[in-house]
Write a protein that holds these residues in place. Structure first.
Motif, PDB file in Angstrom:
ATOM      1  N   ILE A 147      -9.001  24.380  -3.465  1.00 60.08           N
ATOM      2  CA  ILE A 147      -9.713  25.605  -3.814  1.00 60.08           C
ATOM      3  C   ILE A 147     -10.796  25.902  -2.778  1.00 60.08           C
ATOM      4  N   GLU A 148     -11.456  24.858  -2.294  1.00 66.53           N
ATOM      5  CA  GLU A 148     -12.605  25.020  -1.394  1.00 66.53           C
ATOM      6  C   GLU A 148     -12.248  24.915   0.079  1.00 66.53           C
ATOM      7  N   ALA A 149     -10.973  24.713   0.420  1.00 69.32           N
ATOM      8  CA  ALA A 149     -10.580  24.597   1.824  1.00 69.32           C
ATOM      9  C   ALA A 149     -10.911  25.886   2.575  1.00 69.32           C
ATOM     10  N   PRO A 150     -11.318  25.793   3.849  1.00 65.55           N
ATOM     11  CA  PRO A 150     -11.664  26.994   4.631  1.00 65.55           C
ATOM     12  C   PRO A 150     -10.532  28.027   4.625  1.00 65.55           C
ATOM     13  N   GLY A 151     -10.858  29.242   4.274  1.00 65.78           N
ATOM     14  CA  GLY A 151      -9.885  30.323   4.261  1.00 65.78           C
ATOM     15  C   GLY A 151      -8.990  30.364   3.038  1.00 65.78           C
ATOM     16  N   LYS A 160      -0.147  27.645   7.328  1.00 67.31           N
ATOM     17  CA  LYS A 160       0.080  27.154   5.972  1.00 67.31           C
ATOM     18  C   LYS A 160      -0.314  28.230   4.950  1.00 67.31           C
ATOM     19  N   PRO A 161       0.374  28.285   3.808  1.00 67.15           N
ATOM     20  CA  PRO A 161       0.017  29.272   2.795  1.00 67.15           C
ATOM     21  C   PRO A 161      -1.350  28.979   2.189  1.00 67.15           C
ATOM     22  N   LEU A 162      -2.127  30.007   1.943  1.00 67.27           N
ATOM     23  CA  LEU A 162      -3.463  29.848   1.390  1.00 67.27           C
ATOM     24  C   LEU A 162      -3.601  30.539   0.034  1.00 67.27           C
ATOM     25  N   LYS A 163      -2.481  30.924  -0.563  1.00 63.69           N
ATOM     26  CA  LYS A 163      -2.517  31.549  -1.872  1.00 63.69           C
ATOM     27  C   LYS A 163      -1.278  31.142  -2.659  1.00 63.69           C
ATOM     28  N   ARG A 164      -1.355  31.300  -3.962  1.00 64.95           N
ATOM     29  CA  ARG A 164      -0.267  30.908  -4.838  1.00 64.95           C
ATOM     30  C   ARG A 164       0.731  32.045  -5.017  1.00 64.95           C
ATOM     31  N   SER A 165       1.981  31.700  -5.095  1.00 68.83           N
ATOM     32  CA  SER A 165       3.013  32.676  -5.424  1.00 68.83           C
ATOM     33  C   SER A 165       2.982  32.919  -6.930  1.00 68.83           C
ATOM     34  N   THR A 166       3.822  33.826  -7.395  1.00 67.33           N
ATOM     35  CA  THR A 166       3.943  34.006  -8.843  1.00 67.33           C
ATOM     36  C   THR A 166       4.794  32.881  -9.411  1.00 67.33           C
ATOM     37  N   LEU A 167       4.739  32.711 -10.700  1.00 57.54           N
ATOM     38  CA  LEU A 167       5.535  31.674 -11.342  1.00 57.54           C
ATOM     39  C   LEU A 167       7.025  31.964 -11.167  1.00 57.54           C
ATOM     40  N   ARG A 168       7.392  33.230 -11.266  1.00 49.85           N
ATOM     41  CA  ARG A 168       8.804  33.580 -11.063  1.00 49.85           C
ATOM     42  C   ARG A 168       9.242  33.228  -9.645  1.00 49.85           C
ATOM     43  N   GLU A 169       8.427  33.562  -8.651  1.00 50.08           N
ATOM     44  CA  GLU A 169       8.777  33.255  -7.262  1.00 50.08           C
ATOM     45  C   GLU A 169       8.906  31.749  -7.049  1.00 50.08           C
ATOM     46  N   SER A 177       0.846  -1.190   0.000  1.00 49.18           N
ATOM     47  CA  SER A 177       0.000   0.000   0.000  1.00 49.18           C
ATOM     48  C   SER A 177       0.877   1.233   0.000  1.00 49.18           C
ATOM     49  N   CYS A 178       0.661   2.088  -1.014  1.00 53.30           N
ATOM     50  CA  CYS A 178       1.422   3.328  -1.073  1.00 53.30           C
ATOM     51  C   CYS A 178       0.740   4.367  -0.197  1.00 53.30           C
ATOM     52  N   MET A 179       1.493   5.369   0.141  1.00 50.52           N
ATOM     53  CA  MET A 179       0.988   6.383   1.050  1.00 50.52           C
ATOM     54  C   MET A 179      -0.235   7.068   0.479  1.00 50.52           C
ATOM     55  N   THR A 180      -1.285   7.139   1.257  1.00 46.33           N
ATOM     56  CA  THR A 180      -2.523   7.729   0.795  1.00 46.33           C
ATOM     57  C   THR A 180      -2.471   9.241   0.915  1.00 46.33           C
ATOM     58  N   VAL A 181      -3.330   9.883   0.152  1.00 47.16           N
ATOM     59  CA  VAL A 181      -3.409  11.337   0.144  1.00 47.16           C
ATOM     60  C   VAL A 181      -4.656  11.765   0.900  1.00 47.16           C
ATOM     61  N   ALA A 182      -4.510  12.707   1.791  1.00 48.74           N
ATOM     62  CA  ALA A 182      -5.655  13.162   2.578  1.00 48.74           C
ATOM     63  C   ALA A 182      -6.708  13.798   1.693  1.00 48.74           C
ATOM     64  N   LEU A 183      -7.964  13.649   2.075  1.00 44.92           N
ATOM     65  CA  LEU A 183      -9.050  14.259   1.324  1.00 44.92           C
ATOM     66  C   LEU A 183      -9.212  15.727   1.676  1.00 44.92           C
ATOM     67  N   SER A 184      -8.571  16.159   2.740  1.00 42.72           N
ATOM     68  CA  SER A 184      -8.602  17.575   3.100  1.00 42.72           C
ATOM     69  C   SER A 184      -7.606  18.314   2.224  1.00 42.72           C
ATOM     70  N   SER A 185      -7.423  19.600   2.467  1.00 44.98           N
ATOM     71  CA  SER A 185      -6.480  20.375   1.666  1.00 44.98           C
ATOM     72  C   SER A 185      -5.113  19.720   1.665  1.00 44.98           C
ATOM     73  N   CYS A 186      -4.485  19.659   0.485  1.00 41.63           N
ATOM     74  CA  CYS A 186      -3.189  19.012   0.363  1.00 41.63           C
ATOM     75  C   CYS A 186      -2.104  19.736   1.150  1.00 41.63           C
ATOM     76  N   LEU A 187      -2.322  20.995   1.496  1.00 42.32           N
ATOM     77  CA  LEU A 187      -1.311  21.748   2.237  1.00 42.32           C
ATOM     78  C   LEU A 187      -1.428  21.545   3.737  1.00 42.32           C
ATOM     79  N   GLU A 188      -2.461  20.852   4.175  1.00 44.46           N
ATOM     80  CA  GLU A 188      -2.600  20.565   5.588  1.00 44.46           C
ATOM     81  C   GLU A 188      -1.825  19.318   5.938  1.00 44.46           C
TER      82      GLU A 188
END
Length: 515
Positions: A502-506, A191-200, A20-31
């Motif tokens: 996208i739909e995670a709180p905050g 945890k970050p809740l927004k995307r950086s720029t592509l350059r960053e 069994s490979c490591m599962t991915v949480a159904l909550s926000s991937c950044l949590e």
């Protein structure tokens, strides 16, 4: 030989389950998922703790969502390299037909698994400074620094894959205004809740790579390494520079590897003869064959290591499905005819990558099947089919990187020399290349297909070259999708951010255009 193994298989372990490979949480991937969450202050306290954390990072890279599965296969299946076979199992069918959605489970798994690697790297990096300060012996400090360099490299690799898959191609003129990825650089805290720029995003990758190079420069390394090394950091740096259109750095870092005596291209020369486990016939095996049958090569810079009791996904499953009945092959996908036509008659890669075989389908298709991932011979001996150790960083790619960068600088003689070196190694007879302003892109594009077939590069190459494609129907191919055409710039060349992020709180994370 395969048919002779049938009775043994049924008398022993007919169906050997993959770990069994490591599962991915159904909550926000950044949590942080509960199994990973460790309270601050209860983390790395000893050298052994650091080693265990590093082991967890490498284990996360074994996930079938990454190099032993989705991350390697989906970009090439989505593009124009394969055709779905009539009667297939519909595995990855939505990807092949370009039904790309933010709720797609495989794409979500890629995203989440890369952030899982990043989370484990952050856990280490947040604490390694205090741990290092507690050491008094030089040997422990030296080895801890090597470990830390490997972790920076591992994090850079994960972020480089995120920007490759989930962002537009990098254009220096517009990168400051394009969406990058959410940069998460710490384990503890907000945890970050927004995307950086592509350059960053790209600059973050480069900073991590430079830290890795500094810490790993004096560390020992060699070919077929299961660890991130100074060479691996240089390989990622060369690839990243190419994607950033930084031709000078692409040349600089690829040159370090091409000139490094620790590595050499695998050649078409025969190293042994034996019975093929695929056909049961005698076969002369080249060093190129050996790279895929035994997962060992002087040109492999970094690979994901497996043992017969601990491994990830089965890269060859969708192209063979031999273990459906251990008698016939039932491929979901077969190589597109135009790809097969690219290889010259003396190109040893053709024999290493493809074998013409009958399938078990009622329509009786016989076709050159992708046997590059038939499996590691040690695994096959233990009745485990289609499992190969992924090799994300190879010297062959570095020759192609430098050749392309030379072409972008109009240095065609140097580019021709690099491509000739690669072709000479891969062919059993004479081979050479002569590049110029009018033919170089087609030549490089074709060579990248031949060299890197089903290693996960095609979709990114089309995206960064601003090219589209059109599939042409072929024998026994599934009708739906076989004539699919996509123009350059189609929004689906960029994968969507998973809907749960996208739909995670905050969350202020913006979705990619079109989704």
């Amino acid at each position: 030989m395969l048919r002779e193994m049938k009775n043994m298989i049924y008398n022993t372990l007919k169906k050997v389950a993959l770990l069994s490979c490591m599962t991915v949480a159904l909550s926000s991937c950044l949590e942080k998922v509960p199994s990973d969450a460790i309270p601050e202050g209860e983390g790395m306290k000893t050298f052994n703790d650091a080693e265990q954390t590093l082991t967890g990072i490498y284990a996360a890279y074994m996930s079938s969502s990454l190099y032993s599965g989705y991350l390697t296969l989906l970009p090439d299946i989505q593009a124009d390299l394969v055709h779905a076979v009539q009667g297939n199992s519909n595995t990855y069918g939505n990807i092949w037909q370009w039904d790309i959605r933010p709720t797609n489970s495989e794409i979500t798994s890629v995203y989440g698994s890369l952030y899982r690697v990043i989370g484990r790297c952050n856990f280490y990096l947040d604490q390694v400074g205090d741990l290092r300060d507690s050491f008094t012996d030089d040997e422990s400090i030296t080895y801890l620094d090597y470990y830390t360099g490997g972790v920076y490299c591992a994090r850079a690799m994960a972020y480089s894959e995120l920007v490759k898959c989930f962002c537009k191609a990098y254009d220096p003129a517009t990168a400051e205004n394009e969406l990058g990825v959410a940069i998460d650089s710490t384990y503890f805290g907000q945890k970050p809740l927004k995307r950086s720029t592509l350059r960053e995003s790209y600059e973050f990758v480069i900073r991590d790579l430079k830290k890795a190079e500094e810490l790993l420069e004096d560390a020992p390394y060699g070919y077929s390494s299961p660890y991130f090394t100074y060479a691996a950091a240089n390989a990622i740096h060369a690839r990243t520079a190419l994607y950033m259109q930084d031709w000078d750095d692409a040349i600089k870092y690829s040159t370090r590897l091409i000139e490094d005596e620790a590595y050499a291209l695998s050649t078409a020369a025969t190293y042994t003869t034996g019975v093929s486990p695929i056909t049961g016939a005698q076969k002369a095996y080249s060093y190129i064959d050996y790279m895929w049958t035994n997962d060992l090569s002087t040109e492999v810079i970094w690979m994901v290591d497996y043992t017969i009791t601990s491994y990830g996904g089965a890269l060859g499953q969708s192209f063979l499905n031999f273990n459906n009945d251990y008698v016939y092959f039932y491929p979901d996908y077969v190589p597109s005819q135009w790809v097969l036509d690219l290889y010259a008659g003396n190109d040893a890669r053709y024999g290493a990558y493809f074998t013409t075989l009958p399938t078990g389908y009622a329509h009786g298709l016989t076709w050159p099947l992708l046997t590059k991932y038939f499996g590691n011979e040690e695994f096959i001996a233990n009745i485990i089919f289609h499992v190969s150790k992924p090799k994300p960083l190879r010297l062959g790619e570095q020759y192609l990187i430098r050749a392309e960068a030379y072409c972008m600088k109009n240095q065609f003689s140097q580019a021709s020399a690099d491509l000739t070196s690669l072709l000479t190694a891969r062919h059993s007879g004479n081979a050479s290349a002569s590049l110029n302003a009018s033919n170089w892109q087609e030549a490089i594009s074709q060579e990248r297909v031949k060299e890197l077939y089903m290693e996960g590069f095609r979709l990114q190459d089309l995206k960064r070259w601003n090219m589209g494609f059109e599939r042409t129907p072929q024998t026994a191919a599934q009708e739906e999708g076989s004539s699919l055409k996509r123009e350059a710039g189609d929004y689906r060349f960029v994968w969507p951010i998973p809907q749960n992020d996208i739909e995670a709180p905050g969350s202020q994370i913006r979705q990619n255009m079109g989704y």
